[in-house]
Write an enzyme that holds these catalytic residues in place. Structure first.
Site, short mmCIF file in Angstrom:
data_model
loop_
_atom_site.label_atom_id
_atom_site.label_comp_id
_atom_site.label_asym_id
_atom_site.label_seq_id
_atom_site.Cartn_x
_atom_site.Cartn_y
_atom_site.Cartn_z
N GLY A 15 0.77 -1.16 0.26
CA GLY A 15 0.11 0.08 -0.04
C GLY A 15 0.40 1.11 0.14
N HIS A 18 2.17 5.27 -4.55
CA HIS A 18 2.73 6.50 -5.14
C HIS A 18 3.24 5.73 -7.14
CE1 HIS A 18 6.79 4.00 -4.91
NE2 HIS A 18 6.85 3.92 -3.96
N HIS A 21 4.83 2.28 -7.89
CA HIS A 21 3.39 1.56 -7.68
C HIS A 21 2.84 1.73 -8.77
CE1 HIS A 21 4.29 1.52 -3.34
NE2 HIS A 21 4.74 0.45 -3.85
N GLN A 137 15.84 -7.74 -2.68
CA GLN A 137 14.69 -7.90 -2.92
C GLN A 137 14.40 -9.42 -4.02
OE1 GLN A 137 10.48 -6.38 -0.91
NE2 GLN A 137 10.41 -6.05 -3.13
N SER A 170 7.90 4.66 -0.14
CA SER A 170 6.61 4.59 0.50
C SER A 170 6.94 5.71 1.86
CB SER A 170 6.09 3.76 1.33
OG SER A 170 5.38 2.89 -0.15
#
Ligand code: PAF
Length: 265
Positions: A15, A18, A21, A137, A170
């Site tokens: 969530g 921005h 995303h 990641q 975020s």
């Protein structure tokens, strides 16, 4: 509501969406009629409970963005749905997860690998999209998918930057105005290091350039600089001939920011 028989694409998020995303979701929607976004602030990837508590939650505007871009479905599970009280199973990439950014945040990538595995299985997605800003990641997820033979394709999407080069995150909303002004030093340092490598200098000289530039910004506390071979994810040395990935992390106040660049020198 999923649309017909087409392939299913997943964009996992926590969530606080921005423009970075939005690009991920747009890329997924352009290529697949069934693009799903998930929103789940995953507790197991936060080492520090205060960090989890402070993570921005902007559900209403997130749903507006996803609706506008045109996802077929949004998956928003609760923590108890994702983590039953008596659960015992975790997923961990043993070596890669403990190096680089993982050394600064112990357990972080175990939390990521575990939740991403659950999201892949629940959604049965054919393809999943991840931002390249979270470079390690992406490498951890690619390796997990390869090692465990998950039937899913992983696609990395270029980092989206603000007008001054700061990678969208975020976490940026938690920066003080002064730290926000200082934070583009990360991109400046990476760009200078890229120039050094492209002009034939060594990895060691590029790392030195990063240290020097970050050192000029008193608001930044450098946490890590790593330059790796993009294919093997092993540390790069000397004058690299293959594509490299540079990762950097620094604290601005109590906010840890990361950034990356991948290129062929
Ligand atoms: O990159 C993120 O936002 C998270 O790490 C992810 C992949 C959604 C897992 O919680």
């Amino acid at each position: 509501m999923l649309r017909g028989e087409g392939s299913v694409a997943l964009v996992p998020t926590m969530g606080a969406l921005h423009a970075g995303h939005e690009k991920l979701v747009q890329t997924a929607c352009d290529a697949h009629s069934n693009a799903i976004a998930s929103i789940f602030v995953n507790p197991t990837q936060f080492g520090n409970p205060a960090d989890l508590e402070k993570y921005p939650r902007t559900e209403e505007s997130d749903l507006e963005i996803l609706d506008r871009v045109g996802v077929a479905a949004v998956f928003m599970p609760t923590a108890t749905e994702m983590y039953p009280a008596d659960e015992e199973t975790i997923v961990e990439t043993t070596h890669l997860a403990q190096k680089f950014h993982g050394a600064v945040r112990p357990g972080h990538f175990r939390g990521v690998a575990t939740v991403v595995t659950k999201l892949f299985h629940i959604t049965q997605a054919d393809v999943a999209y991840f931002g390249m800003k979270d470079y390690q990641q992406l490498a951890v997820i690619r390796r997990m998918v390869r090692d465990l033979h998950f039937p899913i394709e992983i696609t990395g999407v270029e980092t989206v930057r603000d007008h001054d080069g700061l990678a969208l995150s975020s976490r940026n909303v938690r920066l003080t105005p002064e730290d926000r002004t200082a934070a583009p030093v990360l991109y400046e340092a990476l760009s200078q290091a890229e120039n050094e490598l492209k002009s034939g200098k060594t990895v060691e000289a590029a790392i030195e350039a990063i240290r020097r530039i970050i050192g000029t910004e008193p608001r930044a506390t450098l946490k890590a600089i790593d330059v790796v071979n993009a294919r093997t994810f092993l540390p790069a040395e000397g004058v690299p001939s293959e594509k490299v990935g540079m990762m950097i992390s620094a604290l601005f106040g109590e906010v840890l920011l990361i950034d990356q660049k991948e290129f062929t020198p």
